[in-house]
Design an enzyme around this catalytic site. Structure first.
Site: not given
Ligand code: KDG
Length: 327
Positions: A49-50, A179, A181, A269-270
């Site tokens: 998880g980020a 971040n 997505r 990145g994390d």
């Molecule tokens: O940065 C890596 C994260 O993307 C991964 O661990 C999972 O948190 C996450 C996501 O929602 O994509």
């Protein structure tokens, strides 16, 4: 939610300056071998998880960290909490009857990973502002949030907003990693939700594409200036193999990436953010923050898994044989 219970903290947040973060931890099913998935493919269970990736990275460097979130009541929830605690992260978790989200990670080729989320009706998406303990946020040195948790639904977005408001009102440094997505929301939705959070943040991390969700700018410096014009004092533009550009309190810094063989770039990145924030809470100057950030990014990409390969402080020297910050 009536069926949720706030479990007691296993240890109260540290008297040392600590980082607090809010987010979701997912179960990760990853294919160890490159190639398409098929019947009988081996999948390895992990967690990621980020925000928790950042928490583990900071903890491994000796920083005090508290993670806040919801986890399922089942074994997977137990695995998540056990693992974070084993990594030295203080967990403030609401146990929720809903399942844990899953992320399926295929290595489609040796260098290209593909991610699929199973994230509907799950515990992390039921995070609520009631899950955010005011004293823990207000007592922190830094609150770190990302653009992932607000993308999970109204409750998580509200929870992150509340955490940011408490921190900003209490004078706690607010760190935001955009971040973005695209599997979770559209660019328009992200911009609308993230802009007000960004305006209350002190420090923003973004890739160039992510920065363009909130501002204009030709190059990394223009993007960093654009972010700072919206309120934050500091902006760090992550440029992958080209390192990073930072605008910190009006001063420009360039940090080259540490050249390594790339095994798995997810989590880089994390890791970068973890390195930066660990040094920030340790009171280190910008050059050191950026150098450690680049080192953690290099550790993350040269090992498999989002966070498993992150270094302890004594291990930083393993990759630390390149030039310092170029200003
Ligand atoms: O940065 C890596 C994260 O993307 C991964 O661990 C999972 O948190 C996450 C996501 O929602 O994509």
């Amino acid at each position: 939610m009536s069926s949720s219970t706030q479990e007691p903290s296993p240890s109260s947040p540290s008297p040392r300056p600590y980082l607090v973060t809010v987010g979701e931890v997912l179960g990760v099913l990853s294919a160890p071998e490159p190639g398409p998935l098929g019947l009988g493919s081996a999948l390895r269970l992990g967690i990621a998880g980020a925000e928790s990736n950042v928490a583990v990275g900071v903890s491994r460097l000796g920083g005090a960290v508290t993670w806040i979130g919801r986890v399922s009541e089942d074994d997977l929830g137990e695995v998540i909490l056990r693992e974070l605690r084993a990594e030295g992260v203080t967990t403030l978790a609401v146990r929720d009857p809903a399942p844990t989200s899953l992320l399926l990670k295929e290595r489609r080729t040796a260098t290209h990973s593909r991610v699929t989320y199973y994230r509907t009706g799950t515990a992390g998406g039921r995070l609520s502002p009631r899950d955010i303990p005011e004293d823990v946020i207000a007592g922190a040195a830094v609150l770190h949030v990302t653009g992932i948790t607000p993308a999970l639904g109204d409750g998580p977005a509200e929870a992150v907003r509340r955490a940011v408001d408490i921190a900003a009102d209490a004078g706690v440094t607010v760190s935001l990693d955009i971040n973005f997505r695209s599997l979770l929301w559209s660019e328009e939705e992200a911009t609308a939700v993230l802009l007000p959070l960004l305006a209350r943040s002190d420090l923003v991390f973004a890739g160039p594409h992510e920065a363009r969700l909130v501002t204009g700018g030709q190059d990394a410096l223009g993007l960093a200036k654009g972010i700072c014009a919206l309120g934050p004092r500091d902006a760090v533009i992550k440029l992958g193999a080209e390192g990073a550009l930072a605008l910190l309190d009006g001063q420009q810094y360039r940090q080259p990436a540490i050249p390594v063989r790339v095994e798995d770039s997810v989590g880089a990145g994390d890791a970068f953010v973890a390195g930066y924030l660990a040094e920030l809470i340790a009171g280190e100057p910008p050059e050191r923050r950026l150098k450690t950030a680049a080192l953690l990014g290099a550790f993350a990409v040269s090992t498999t898994g989002d966070w498993e390969g992150l270094p302890r402080r004594a291990e930083l020297a393993l990759l630390d044989h390149h030039d310092d910050v170029v200003r």
